[in-house]
Scaffold this active site. Sequence first.
Site, PDB file in Angstrom:
ATOM      1  N   ASP A 137     -23.027  -3.143  -1.219  1.00 37.25           N
ATOM      2  CA  ASP A 137     -22.308  -3.366   0.013  1.00 37.25           C
ATOM      3  C   ASP A 137     -21.673  -4.756  -0.101  1.00 37.25           C
ATOM      4  OD1 ASP A 137     -23.153  -2.493   3.459  1.00 37.25           O
ATOM      5  OD2 ASP A 137     -21.317  -3.265   2.557  1.00 37.25           O
TER       6      ASP A 137
HETATM    7  C1  GLC Z   1     -19.605  -3.631   5.357  1.00 35.30           C
HETATM    8  C2  GLC Z   1     -20.245  -2.304   5.585  1.00 35.30           C
HETATM    9  C3  GLC Z   1     -19.828  -1.230   4.632  1.00 35.30           C
HETATM   10  C4  GLC Z   1     -18.377  -1.425   4.232  1.00 35.30           C
HETATM   11  C5  GLC Z   1     -18.266  -2.749   3.505  1.00 35.30           C
HETATM   12  C6  GLC Z   1     -16.831  -3.043   3.071  1.00 35.30           C
HETATM   13  O1  GLC Z   1     -20.528  -4.663   5.439  1.00 35.30           O
HETATM   14  O2  GLC Z   1     -21.670  -2.310   5.653  1.00 35.30           O
HETATM   15  O3  GLC Z   1     -20.031   0.028   5.278  1.00 35.30           O
HETATM   16  O4  GLC Z   1     -17.963  -0.360   3.385  1.00 35.30           O
HETATM   17  O5  GLC Z   1     -18.738  -3.831   4.278  1.00 35.30           O
HETATM   18  O6  GLC Z   1     -16.026  -3.130   4.179  1.00 35.30           O
END
Ligand code: GLC
Length: 689
Positions: free
Chosen positions: A245
């Site tokens: 993430d």
């Molecule tokens: C965020 C989210 C994830 C997302 C990522 C990129 O923190 O948890 O779902 O895809 O960042 O935006």
Amino acid sequence: MTIASADHDTIEMELDELIPTLSLKEKVAMMSGKDFYKYYFSVDNRQFGVRAYNAGGGCEEIDLAPLSYADGPRGVRLPNGTTCFPVSMARGASWDVDLEHRIGSAMGVEARALGLTLLSNVCINLLRHPAWGRSQETYGEDPYHLGEMGAALVEGTQSQNVMATAKHLAANSIENARFKVDVTVSERALREVYLPHFKRVVDAGCATVMSAYNQVNGHYCAHNAHLLRDILKDEWGFEGFVHSDWVKGVYGADAAEAGLDIENPEPTFFGEDLVHAVKSGETNEAVVDEAVRRILRMQLRFSRAADPRSYSTSDVGCAAHAELAQEAAEKSMVLLKNNDILPLARNGARIAVLGRLADKVNLGDHGSSNVTPPYAVTPLAGIKNLVDRHIALQSDTSGDPIAAAALAKNNDIAIVIVGYTYFDEGEFIPGDVALEEVSGEEDAHRGGDRSSLRLPQADVDLIRSVAATGTKMVVCVMGGGAITMDEWSDLADAILMIWYPGMEGGTALARILFGDISPSGKLPFSIPAYESHLPYFDKHADDITYDMYHGYTLFDRESITPALPFGFGLSYTQFIYGDPTLEMIDDIALVRVKITNRGAMAGAEVAQLYVGFGNSVIDRPKKLLKGFKRLELEPGETAVAEFTLDRSAFAHYVERDKCWRLDPVPFEVLVGPASNLLKPCQTMLIWPE
Ligand code: GLC
């Protein structure tokens, strides 16, 4: 259009030759995103999601570009006027896997038109507690339902040769504490409750998985070898790659050994640190080679697959996709109460549309799932567009209960729009751990987990004030999850859950209110009578234990009656179920039930099949959803809903032996329109040894 397995073999042979020719530096360079901070801090004025991001991969030797990445579950999160669908939870209420496949395909088309190769749109975290801030981004509380909806979105998305991401592995269901919370969960609860839907989407061919920020059993998910290697890659045979993430969740180069293949958004650890770890022998270079193989394997498979069509920017936010968004909104709205007031007559009645949300564009969270469509139809606009020519329509969007009552008093029907916005629930990005400086009071409360499942007090006051006038009242509730209604539901003549309904939500709402179509949504979660009936939840938890029970399985175990049960939803017509039949054909149980539309209006019914474990000698839920079918039926029409079950639907996980086992006991098979309205098959099911 995935490529033939023969081509898979060809790709593997090519990688056999290519990878040994790459330097360690070249290989490690593929294992992280690039340039995120550069753009974020110095170009994009700290705006997130305003461009596609380099999410790793790519290989100059074979002229392969890096992964071009964007979110999200509601549509492609780029500032190009992309289609904004109803949130995933709304689509979960449609129980329509064919529709979800078409939505995935539409998102895939827009992703390709915008040059993306990786779309992070399949959020399937199980809704353990309705207060979770990102409830709207997943489909509901049940693993089987989550898996079927998620697999449909994966297949649809990837049908356009865009890689989908299943996220966030695993047990990510407290938003405010997501960067730290350690979820303790038994192997059995992991296998039977928190992972089945991830396995379902992996079996559907999902190209990538995103590791969650939180910890599971003491290990951050990006560093959790049991999740990433033992289960995902070794046991399930996952051929794709795991990427982290964003911004948090990776704490060292050792994550590679644990099974993380790409660090996003930058090489904080998967850069010099990882090169050094390999050179020092801490990390075996074979780990890097495997990561590179997984990344390039998926990139080559998808980039070489024959495209089903061409792609152009005219596809982005196109009319056909807007129509699809409207269909999804129409199929997702759930009729929770109707004292014969709906559908409304199109002529004669004087109608007041009330509430602070009535004319507000309210599409959901402003975090990573946010989408900026070319337009959005509010509830008031949708109603006006449909009936303004016939009906004396008045409106008050101040939210002031006195003004609303004054208007309601002079009308025959009051349509009251209440609920949440992105301030009340959504992704929580506090300034200290992420990139977005939290400025001012307003942003400080943006998103996060809910502290209460009630409507905002202002909405309750509005409902009470309008009810006191004696004018008949339809309450339409916006939000991304369970909202408790017991304190005011008696005051409403009808209640519709309309979710964050996407760019055509107002159009869909009007068509349902005035009877162009019958509502057909069914709740993808349980709504409790009292919040005390729910599992323990702490939005600031450092650690928490998840067991086997939540939602309807918890209510069944405790013999608690929910305010509104899982799978519940009313219609403008009536469906009659015959007696379900069960027969064994080889090692498959075939279940059939006749369903007749006895009413005067076409409608759709979602028949649900549950397996009952009442005879089980081990501790397990009383019943579990193991099938659902959505049938569209004309007045008077009868259709047969057919379900097939194999042994896996009845098995449980034995921790001691690390295997799935089937109890030699009779199992019930039950079918019906909701989890609390089920008919058992006459015969019980005992699986032959
Ligand atoms: C965020 C989210 C994830 C997302 C990522 C990129 O923190 O948890 O779902 O895809 O960042 O935006």
